[in-house]
Design a protein around this motif. Sequence first.
Motif, PDB file in Angstrom:
ATOM      1  N   GLU A  11       3.448   2.545   2.928  1.00 53.09           N
ATOM      2  CA  GLU A  11       4.427   3.628   2.941  1.00 53.09           C
ATOM      3  C   GLU A  11       3.799   4.897   2.380  1.00 53.09           C
ATOM      4  O   GLU A  11       2.789   4.861   1.683  1.00 53.09           O
ATOM      5  N   LEU A  12       4.425   5.995   2.700  1.00 54.20           N
ATOM      6  CA  LEU A  12       3.952   7.310   2.283  1.00 54.20           C
ATOM      7  C   LEU A  12       4.953   7.907   1.304  1.00 54.20           C
ATOM      8  O   LEU A  12       6.151   7.937   1.579  1.00 54.20           O
ATOM      9  N   SER A  13       4.458   8.335   0.135  1.00 52.18           N
ATOM     10  CA  SER A  13       5.280   9.050  -0.843  1.00 52.18           C
ATOM     11  C   SER A  13       4.732  10.462  -0.959  1.00 52.18           C
ATOM     12  O   SER A  13       3.568  10.649  -1.310  1.00 52.18           O
ATOM     13  N   GLU A  14       5.564  11.438  -0.646  1.00 50.08           N
ATOM     14  CA  GLU A  14       5.133  12.834  -0.692  1.00 50.08           C
ATOM     15  C   GLU A  14       5.761  13.535  -1.890  1.00 50.08           C
ATOM     16  O   GLU A  14       6.933  13.332  -2.191  1.00 50.08           O
ATOM     17  N   VAL A  15       4.943  14.343  -2.568  1.00 58.56           N
ATOM     18  CA  VAL A  15       5.431  15.147  -3.683  1.00 58.56           C
ATOM     19  C   VAL A  15       5.111  16.602  -3.403  1.00 58.56           C
ATOM     20  O   VAL A  15       4.173  16.907  -2.667  1.00 58.56           O
ATOM     21  N   ALA A  21      -2.334   2.169  -4.682  1.00 60.45           N
ATOM     22  CA  ALA A  21      -1.874   3.520  -4.358  1.00 60.45           C
ATOM     23  C   ALA A  21      -3.082   4.404  -4.103  1.00 60.45           C
ATOM     24  O   ALA A  21      -4.010   4.454  -4.915  1.00 60.45           O
ATOM     25  N   PHE A  22      -3.059   5.080  -2.966  1.00 58.14           N
ATOM     26  CA  PHE A  22      -4.093   6.045  -2.615  1.00 58.14           C
ATOM     27  C   PHE A  22      -3.528   7.433  -2.877  1.00 58.14           C
ATOM     28  O   PHE A  22      -2.425   7.753  -2.418  1.00 58.14           O
ATOM     29  N   VAL A  23      -4.273   8.238  -3.611  1.00 55.45           N
ATOM     30  CA  VAL A  23      -3.804   9.565  -4.021  1.00 55.45           C
ATOM     31  C   VAL A  23      -4.567  10.629  -3.256  1.00 55.45           C
ATOM     32  O   VAL A  23      -5.803  10.650  -3.266  1.00 55.45           O
ATOM     33  N   ILE A  24      -3.817  11.510  -2.588  1.00 55.61           N
ATOM     34  CA  ILE A  24      -4.393  12.643  -1.866  1.00 55.61           C
ATOM     35  C   ILE A  24      -3.809  13.907  -2.478  1.00 55.61           C
ATOM     36  O   ILE A  24      -2.594  14.102  -2.468  1.00 55.61           O
ATOM     37  N   GLY A  25      -4.665  14.754  -3.006  1.00 48.90           N
ATOM     38  CA  GLY A  25      -4.218  15.983  -3.660  1.00 48.90           C
ATOM     39  C   GLY A  25      -3.911  17.082  -2.667  1.00 48.90           C
ATOM     40  O   GLY A  25      -4.028  16.921  -1.453  1.00 48.90           O
ATOM     41  N   GLY A  26      -3.517  18.203  -3.213  1.00 49.72           N
ATOM     42  CA  GLY A  26      -3.220  19.375  -2.410  1.00 49.72           C
ATOM     43  C   GLY A  26      -4.461  20.222  -2.183  1.00 49.72           C
ATOM     44  O   GLY A  26      -5.600  19.744  -2.291  1.00 49.72           O
ATOM     45  N   ALA A  54      -0.462  16.663 -10.491  1.00 50.16           N
ATOM     46  CA  ALA A  54      -0.837  15.382 -11.087  1.00 50.16           C
ATOM     47  C   ALA A  54       0.358  14.720 -11.771  1.00 50.16           C
ATOM     48  O   ALA A  54       0.523  13.496 -11.695  1.00 50.16           O
ATOM     49  N   LEU A  55       1.192  15.513 -12.430  1.00 49.01           N
ATOM     50  CA  LEU A  55       2.397  14.955 -13.059  1.00 49.01           C
ATOM     51  C   LEU A  55       3.315  14.325 -12.008  1.00 49.01           C
ATOM     52  O   LEU A  55       3.837  13.221 -12.204  1.00 49.01           O
ATOM     53  N   LEU A  56       3.509  15.019 -10.906  1.00 51.76           N
ATOM     54  CA  LEU A  56       4.346  14.500  -9.831  1.00 51.76           C
ATOM     55  C   LEU A  56       3.724  13.264  -9.177  1.00 51.76           C
ATOM     56  O   LEU A  56       4.420  12.296  -8.859  1.00 51.76           O
ATOM     57  N   LEU A  57       2.416  13.300  -8.985  1.00 49.07           N
ATOM     58  CA  LEU A  57       1.728  12.154  -8.386  1.00 49.07           C
ATOM     59  C   LEU A  57       1.833  10.930  -9.296  1.00 49.07           C
ATOM     60  O   LEU A  57       2.057   9.815  -8.812  1.00 49.07           O
ATOM     61  N   ARG A  58       1.676  11.117 -10.601  1.00 47.23           N
ATOM     62  CA  ARG A  58       1.799   9.994 -11.539  1.00 47.23           C
ATOM     63  C   ARG A  58       3.173   9.335 -11.431  1.00 47.23           C
ATOM     64  O   ARG A  58       3.304   8.121 -11.508  1.00 47.23           O
ATOM     65  N   LYS A  59       4.215  10.153 -11.261  1.00 42.64           N
ATOM     66  CA  LYS A  59       5.573   9.607 -11.122  1.00 42.64           C
ATOM     67  C   LYS A  59       5.716   8.809  -9.831  1.00 42.64           C
ATOM     68  O   LYS A  59       6.537   7.898  -9.755  1.00 42.64           O
ATOM     69  N   ALA A  60       4.941   9.161  -8.807  1.00 41.05           N
ATOM     70  CA  ALA A  60       5.016   8.471  -7.523  1.00 41.05           C
ATOM     71  C   ALA A  60       4.208   7.169  -7.505  1.00 41.05           C
ATOM     72  O   ALA A  60       4.391   6.343  -6.610  1.00 41.05           O
ATOM     73  N   LEU A  61       3.329   6.995  -8.494  1.00 43.11           N
ATOM     74  CA  LEU A  61       2.496   5.794  -8.535  1.00 43.11           C
ATOM     75  C   LEU A  61       3.320   4.578  -8.950  1.00 43.11           C
ATOM     76  O   LEU A  61       4.025   4.633  -9.957  1.00 43.11           O
ATOM     77  N   PRO A  62       3.231   3.496  -8.214  1.00 39.36           N
ATOM     78  CA  PRO A  62       3.948   2.283  -8.602  1.00 39.36           C
ATOM     79  C   PRO A  62       3.359   1.715  -9.901  1.00 39.36           C
ATOM     80  O   PRO A  62       2.137   1.723 -10.088  1.00 39.36           O
ATOM     81  N   VAL A  85       0.858  -1.185   0.000  1.00 39.54           N
ATOM     82  CA  VAL A  85       0.000   0.000   0.000  1.00 39.54           C
ATOM     83  C   VAL A  85       0.892   1.232   0.000  1.00 39.54           C
ATOM     84  O   VAL A  85       1.822   1.330   0.799  1.00 39.54           O
ATOM     85  N   ARG A  86       0.588   2.148  -0.901  1.00 34.64           N
ATOM     86  CA  ARG A  86       1.332   3.404  -0.927  1.00 34.64           C
ATOM     87  C   ARG A  86       0.331   4.557  -0.905  1.00 34.64           C
ATOM     88  O   ARG A  86      -0.646   4.555  -1.637  1.00 34.64           O
ATOM     89  N   ILE A  87       0.591   5.516  -0.040  1.00 34.78           N
ATOM     90  CA  ILE A  87      -0.178   6.756  -0.027  1.00 34.78           C
ATOM     91  C   ILE A  87       0.672   7.793  -0.736  1.00 34.78           C
ATOM     92  O   ILE A  87       1.780   8.107  -0.299  1.00 34.78           O
ATOM     93  N   CYS A  88       0.176   8.281  -1.871  1.00 37.10           N
ATOM     94  CA  CYS A  88       0.869   9.310  -2.652  1.00 37.10           C
ATOM     95  C   CYS A  88       0.152  10.624  -2.383  1.00 37.10           C
ATOM     96  O   CYS A  88      -1.027  10.767  -2.728  1.00 37.10           O
ATOM     97  N   ALA A  89       0.839  11.549  -1.752  1.00 34.97           N
ATOM     98  CA  ALA A  89       0.179  12.761  -1.286  1.00 34.97           C
ATOM     99  C   ALA A  89       0.985  14.004  -1.638  1.00 34.97           C
ATOM    100  O   ALA A  89       2.214  13.977  -1.668  1.00 34.97           O
ATOM    101  N   VAL A  90       0.264  15.086  -1.876  1.00 33.53           N
ATOM    102  CA  VAL A  90       0.886  16.378  -2.149  1.00 33.53           C
ATOM    103  C   VAL A  90       1.212  17.044  -0.821  1.00 33.53           C
ATOM    104  O   VAL A  90       0.380  17.086   0.089  1.00 33.53           O
ATOM    105  N   GLY A  91       2.419  17.569  -0.714  1.00 37.42           N
ATOM    106  CA  GLY A  91       2.839  18.302   0.480  1.00 37.42           C
ATOM    107  C   GLY A  91       3.655  17.443   1.420  1.00 37.42           C
ATOM    108  O   GLY A  91       3.559  16.216   1.418  1.00 37.42           O
ATOM    109  N   ARG A  92       4.461  18.125   2.191  1.00 37.18           N
ATOM    110  CA  ARG A  92       5.322  17.445   3.171  1.00 37.18           C
ATOM    111  C   ARG A  92       4.685  17.554   4.549  1.00 37.18           C
ATOM    112  O   ARG A  92       4.307  18.641   4.985  1.00 37.18           O
ATOM    113  N   MET A  93       4.579  16.430   5.205  1.00 40.11           N
ATOM    114  CA  MET A  93       4.020  16.410   6.552  1.00 40.11           C
ATOM    115  C   MET A  93       5.139  16.701   7.546  1.00 40.11           C
ATOM    116  O   MET A  93       6.144  16.002   7.585  1.00 40.11           O
TER     117      MET A  93
END
Length: 156
Positions: free
Chosen positions: A40-44, A100-105, A56-64, A3-11
Motif C-alpha cells: 500500500e501507499l501512504s502519502e504525506v 516501509a520504503f521511504v521516498i522523500g520530497g 520527516a516528522l510526517l513520514l515517521r508518523k506514517a511508518l508502521p 509492504v508500505r511505501i511512505c512518500a512525500v506528495g500526492r500522486m
Amino acid sequence: MRVRICAVGRMRAGPEKTLVDDYLTRFSRTGRALGLGPAELSEVEDKKGGGSPAEALLLRKALPPGAAVCCLDERGKVLGSPVFADRLAEYRDQGRSEIAFVIGGADGIAPDLVAEADMVLSFGKMVWPHMLARVMLSEQLYRAATILAGSPYHRV
C-alpha cells in the motif's frame, strides 16, 4: 510481510499513478503465496513548507510500528534486482511483519531519518523525480516477487 511505501506528495491521476497501481497490484497478487504483501501507499504532505525536517516528522508518523525501514536516497546502496529480492526475503524470514520504503520530497529525506533506516537504497547515481521513484520501486517490488517465485519475468 506487508509492504508500505511512505512518500512525500500526492500522486495525481496520470501515467505514473497508473503504473504504480498496476505494479503494486501485481506485487500483491504474486507475493501472496510467498508471504509478501499486500502493498500500500501512504502519502504525506507538508502544507506548511517546513522542508525535509518537517516531512520527516510526517513520514515517521506514517511508518508502521516495528517495520523494517528502507530509505531511498541517492547516497544509498545500489543493488541488483536479485539481491533486492533476497533482502526482502531476509526481512520476511526474520519474522518482520512489515517493511516501509521511504521516498522523500524535492529536498530528499532528512539525514536523521536516513540514519535510523535499516537499509538505504539508491536507484543509481542519477537523481530521479520522486514520482518516478515510486514507479521504479513498485516495479522492483513486483520484479522481486517474480524472482522469488521463479517466474520468467526477470531475465538475466
